[in-house]
Design a protein around this motif. Structure first.
Motif, PDB file in Angstrom:
ATOM      1  N   ARG A  91       0.504  -1.069  -0.154  1.00 13.08           N
ATOM      2  CA  ARG A  91      -0.227  -0.110  -0.227  1.00 13.08           C
ATOM      3  C   ARG A  91       0.787   1.525  -0.200  1.00 13.08           C
ATOM      4  NH1 ARG A  91      -3.986  -2.860  -0.269  1.00 13.08           N
ATOM      5  NH2 ARG A  91      -3.877  -4.755   1.871  1.00 13.08           N
ATOM      6  N   SER A 139       7.172  -9.642   1.101  1.00 17.32           N
ATOM      7  CA  SER A 139       5.590  -9.935   1.381  1.00 17.32           C
ATOM      8  C   SER A 139       5.532 -10.479   3.342  1.00 17.32           C
ATOM      9  CB  SER A 139       4.583 -11.296   0.850  1.00 17.32           C
ATOM     10  OG  SER A 139       5.135 -10.409  -0.315  1.00 17.32           O
ATOM     11  N   HIS A 140       6.418 -11.402   3.408  1.00 18.68           N
ATOM     12  CA  HIS A 140       6.023 -11.447   4.598  1.00 18.68           C
ATOM     13  C   HIS A 140       5.309 -10.902   5.647  1.00 18.68           C
ATOM     14  CE1 HIS A 140       7.535 -14.812   2.875  1.00 18.68           C
ATOM     15  NE2 HIS A 140       6.210 -15.821   2.908  1.00 18.68           N
ATOM     16  N   LEU A 141       4.704 -10.627   6.818  1.00 27.41           N
ATOM     17  CA  LEU A 141       3.901  -9.285   7.449  1.00 27.41           C
ATOM     18  C   LEU A 141       5.510  -9.369   8.539  1.00 27.41           C
ATOM     19  CD1 LEU A 141       0.293  -9.690   8.415  1.00 27.41           C
ATOM     20  CD2 LEU A 141       1.810  -8.082   6.472  1.00 27.41           C
ATOM     21  N   GLY A 169       1.691  -2.861   9.083  1.00 30.32           N
ATOM     22  CA  GLY A 169      -0.086  -2.550   9.101  1.00 30.32           C
ATOM     23  C   GLY A 169       0.227  -2.941   9.979  1.00 30.32           C
ATOM     24  N   ASP A 170      -0.888  -1.976  10.497  1.00 29.42           N
ATOM     25  CA  ASP A 170      -1.347  -2.476  11.762  1.00 29.42           C
ATOM     26  C   ASP A 170      -1.052  -4.384  12.396  1.00 29.42           C
ATOM     27  OD1 ASP A 170      -3.936  -2.286  10.221  1.00 29.42           O
ATOM     28  OD2 ASP A 170      -5.195  -3.514  10.943  1.00 29.42           O
ATOM     29  N   GLY A 171      -1.586  -4.877  11.074  1.00 26.49           N
ATOM     30  CA  GLY A 171      -1.813  -6.799  11.428  1.00 26.49           C
ATOM     31  C   GLY A 171      -0.298  -6.674  11.254  1.00 26.49           C
ATOM     32  N   ALA A 172       0.739  -6.606  11.202  1.00 27.54           N
ATOM     33  CA  ALA A 172       2.110  -7.028  11.070  1.00 27.54           C
ATOM     34  C   ALA A 172       2.783  -6.326  12.686  1.00 27.54           C
ATOM     35  CB  ALA A 172       3.051  -5.826  10.188  1.00 27.54           C
ATOM     36  N   ASN A 199      -4.479   1.039   9.450  1.00 28.86           N
ATOM     37  CA  ASN A 199      -5.986   1.856   8.241  1.00 28.86           C
ATOM     38  C   ASN A 199      -6.985   0.672   8.959  1.00 28.86           C
ATOM     39  OD1 ASN A 199      -4.605  -1.480   7.595  1.00 28.86           O
ATOM     40  ND2 ASN A 199      -4.371  -0.247   5.461  1.00 28.86           N
ATOM     41  N   TYR A 201      -8.304  -2.667   8.873  1.00 27.52           N
ATOM     42  CA  TYR A 201      -8.174  -4.204   8.935  1.00 27.52           C
ATOM     43  C   TYR A 201      -6.870  -5.058   8.524  1.00 27.52           C
ATOM     44  CZ  TYR A 201     -12.320  -2.634   8.802  1.00 27.52           C
ATOM     45  OH  TYR A 201     -14.025  -2.686   9.084  1.00 27.52           O
ATOM     46  N   ALA A 202      -6.535  -5.906   8.764  1.00 25.07           N
ATOM     47  CA  ALA A 202      -5.490  -7.414   7.957  1.00 25.07           C
ATOM     48  C   ALA A 202      -6.350  -8.080   7.271  1.00 25.07           C
ATOM     49  CB  ALA A 202      -4.682  -7.212  10.202  1.00 25.07           C
ATOM     50  N   TYR A 203      -6.183  -7.902   6.276  1.00 23.18           N
ATOM     51  CA  TYR A 203      -7.430  -8.609   5.555  1.00 23.18           C
ATOM     52  C   TYR A 203      -8.705  -8.397   6.108  1.00 23.18           C
ATOM     53  CZ  TYR A 203      -5.468 -11.730   2.276  1.00 23.18           C
ATOM     54  OH  TYR A 203      -4.985 -12.319   0.919  1.00 23.18           O
ATOM     55  N   ARG A 264      -8.593   1.378   5.562  1.00 23.64           N
ATOM     56  CA  ARG A 264      -8.122   1.467   4.099  1.00 23.64           C
ATOM     57  C   ARG A 264      -9.288   0.818   3.358  1.00 23.64           C
ATOM     58  NH1 ARG A 264      -7.539  -5.205   4.151  1.00 23.64           N
ATOM     59  NH2 ARG A 264      -9.897  -5.016   4.050  1.00 23.64           N
ATOM     60  N   HIS A 268      -9.167  -6.072   1.306  1.00 23.54           N
ATOM     61  CA  HIS A 268      -7.210  -6.391   0.766  1.00 23.54           C
ATOM     62  C   HIS A 268      -6.933  -6.790  -0.871  1.00 23.54           C
ATOM     63  CE1 HIS A 268      -3.393  -8.058   2.323  1.00 23.54           C
ATOM     64  NE2 HIS A 268      -3.545  -9.302   1.285  1.00 23.54           N
TER      65      HIS A 268
HETATM   66  C1  LIG Z   1       3.292 -13.732   8.255  1.00 22.86           C
HETATM   67  C2  LIG Z   1       2.649 -13.227   6.579  1.00 22.86           C
HETATM   68  N1  LIG Z   1       1.019 -14.359   7.693  1.00 22.86           N
HETATM   69  C3  LIG Z   1      -0.155 -14.144   6.821  1.00 22.86           C
HETATM   70  C4  LIG Z   1       0.240 -13.058   5.262  1.00 22.86           C
HETATM   71  C5  LIG Z   1      -1.193 -12.942   4.527  1.00 22.86           C
HETATM   72  N2  LIG Z   1      -1.071 -11.428   4.463  1.00 22.86           N
HETATM   73  C6  LIG Z   1      -0.878 -10.378   4.135  1.00 22.86           C
HETATM   74  S1  LIG Z   1      -1.327  -9.446   3.562  1.00 22.86           S
HETATM   75  C7  LIG Z   1      -1.653  -9.978   5.185  1.00 22.86           C
HETATM   76  C8  LIG Z   1      -2.995  -8.264   5.786  1.00 22.86           C
HETATM   77  C9  LIG Z   1      -2.027  -7.391   6.189  1.00 22.86           C
HETATM   78  O1  LIG Z   1      -3.057  -6.353   7.414  1.00 22.86           O
HETATM   79  P1  LIG Z   1      -1.814  -5.018   7.544  1.00 22.86           P
HETATM   80  O2  LIG Z   1      -0.433  -5.494   8.477  1.00 22.86           O
HETATM   81  O3  LIG Z   1      -2.670  -4.484   8.964  1.00 22.86           O
HETATM   82  O4  LIG Z   1      -1.671  -4.674   6.111  1.00 22.86           O
HETATM   83  P2  LIG Z   1      -2.332  -3.833   5.242  1.00 22.86           P
HETATM   84  O5  LIG Z   1      -3.024  -4.985   4.354  1.00 22.86           O
HETATM   85  O6  LIG Z   1      -3.766  -3.224   5.881  1.00 22.86           O
HETATM   86  O7  LIG Z   1      -1.985  -2.372   4.515  1.00 22.86           O
HETATM   87  C10 LIG Z   1      -2.093 -11.500   5.465  1.00 22.86           C
HETATM   88  C11 LIG Z   1      -2.350 -11.376   6.290  1.00 22.86           C
HETATM   89  C12 LIG Z   1       1.821 -12.764   5.274  1.00 22.86           C
HETATM   90  N3  LIG Z   1       1.758 -12.016   3.933  1.00 22.86           N
HETATM   91  N4  LIG Z   1       2.807 -12.980   5.610  1.00 22.86           N
END
Ligand SMILES: Cc1ncc(C[n+]2csc(CCOP(=O)(O)OP(=O)(O)O)c2C)c(N)n1
Ligand SMILES: [Mg+2]
Length: 376
Positions: A91, A139-141, A169-172, A199, A201-203, A264, A268
């Motif tokens: 993003r 790509s790995h968070l 991202g927030d999910g990371a 943002n 959401y994470a997915y 977001r 996704h």
């Molecule tokens: C370790 C890991 N687990 C799962 C995924 C699959 N995955 C890709 S993007 C994503 C969500 C990301 O969310 P966020 O960090 O909030 O970033 P955003 O997409 O909102 O910018 C996931 C679960 C991944 N890439 N790496």
């Protein structure tokens, strides 16, 4: 912070450090450049959506709709003349454009063309260019946090006056890699800025279901580093908060975690229909908190007339049209190109295992003449 229209309509309440987002030292020219980069990000992604619907985009398409200010404003705070570097995520197209990536490269990447930066090996914006200061993303968070901890540690060890910036991202922020990387960088006092793009959401997982932290900026306390929160949909606030962190890093003050509050507005990726998003939420953010509309209104207040902004919009459109034509005319990769760059040239001197007579697969295939005739 709740992902609601109420939050969207009171963005000033999340600007960190008591700093007013309207206090900036940016010149008029720089402010217009920020507008240009946000508009370029949005229009380029819109063009990619068209190409995606025509099945000309080979893989997935990831949008940053509604998040353009956070990527552009933060990247703009780096000093390209000093060799500062950033590592973007999907993003953060805007940050790559600020660093010098061109629309034709981006479109060719998405179309997997033979003359794209990765020659059709990778899609979307997964590529880097050390010369222009952006590092190819894993790509790995969370994984780019330890990578950028290493990059910025190397700046420090070489006594270079450079700063690194990493987006997550927030999910990371709930991954092990994020924790280990930021902790290491904090202990080493690396010149690193960590941008957490909250943002919502994470997915399909909303923030509240993946962390019990009240706000992500609070995580800075646990690492003993500076933390600031800002309105990620206000490009000037985003620039200013990042500039403070960049200056801190460059003057030996170590790592800063910045939480940028944004939203977001797309799924996704293009295939995601966002069925999990509460009704009305997306519209509220679009109507009340669009970063480009907000910035255009601000520029108008400061005396930039609508025709001047329209001229920038027109320039962006013609650049994108030209880039699209070039990408469409580009060839797909030659199939034999798939073999290029896979293996390193054989070393001139035989490796130790070979000299010691250990048999290996090399024996089955061709042994480089430079290794001599050692009997195995
Ligand atoms: C370790 C890991 N687990 C799962 C995924 C699959 N995955 C890709 S993007 C994503 C969500 C990301 O969310 P966020 O960090 O909030 O970033 P955003 O997409 O909102 O910018 C996931 C679960 C991944 N890439 N790496
Ligand atoms: Mg997210």
């Amino acid at each position: 912070m709740a992902r609601s229209g109420a939050a969207a309509s009171s963005p000033a309440s999340v600007t960190g450090d008591g700093a007013r987002s309207d206090a900036t030292s940016l010149t008029r020219e720089q402010k217009l450049e920020l507008y240009y980069f946000m508009r370029l990000t949005r229009s380029l992604e819109e063009r990619l959506v068209n190409l995606y619907r025509q099945t000309k985009v080979v893989g997935g398409l990831f949008r940053s709709l509604g998040q353009e200010a956070d990527a552009v404003g933060s990247a703009y705070a780096l000093d390209r003349s000093k060799g500062d570097m950033l590592s973007p995520l999907i993003r953060n197209l805007g940050s790559m454009l600020v660093q010098g990536a061109k629309p034709n490269e981006i479109i060719k990447q998405y179309m997997a063309k033979g003359d794209s930066p990765t020659r059709g090996r990778e899609l979307n914006i997964h590529y880097g260019d050390l010369e222009r200061g952006f590092i190819g993303q894993i790509s790995h968070l969370g994984d780019m946090v330890p990578v950028m901890a290493g990059v910025t540690l190397s700046f420090k060890m070489r006594r270079q006056n450079r700063v690194g910036l990493v987006y997550v991202g927030d999910g990371a922020t709930s991954t092990g890699a994020f924790h280990e990387g930021i902790n290491f960088a904090a202990v080493q006092r690396c010149p690193l800025v960590v941008i957490v793009e909250n943002n919502g959401y994470a997915y399909s997982t909303p923030l509240r279901k993946q962390t019990a932290a009240k706000q992500l900026v609070d995580k800075a306390i646990g690492y003993g580093i500076a933390g600031e929160q800002a309105d990620g949909n206000d490009v000037i606030a985003t620039y200013e908060v990042t500039k403070r962190a960049v200056d801190r890093a460059r003057s030996g003050g170590g790592v800063t975690l910045i939480e940028l509050i944004t939203y977001r507005r797309k799924g996704h990726a293009e295939h995601d229909n966002q069925s999990y998003v509460p009704a009305g939420e997306i519209d509220r953010w679009a109507k009340e908190n669009d970063p480009i509309d907000r910035y255009a209104a601000r520029l108008n207040d400061e005396g930039v007339g609508a025709p001047e902004l329209a001229a920038i919009d027109a320039r962006v459109q013609s650049e994108i049209d030209e880039a699209t034509d070039e990408a469409e005319a580009s060839p797909m990769p030659d199939p034999t190109d798939a073999l290029v760059g896979l293996y390193a040239d054989p070393p001139a001197v035989a490796p130790l295992w070979f000299r010691q007579g250990i048999k290996s697969a090399v024996e089955v295939h061709e042994r480089p003449a430079s290794w001599g005739t050692h009997d195995v």
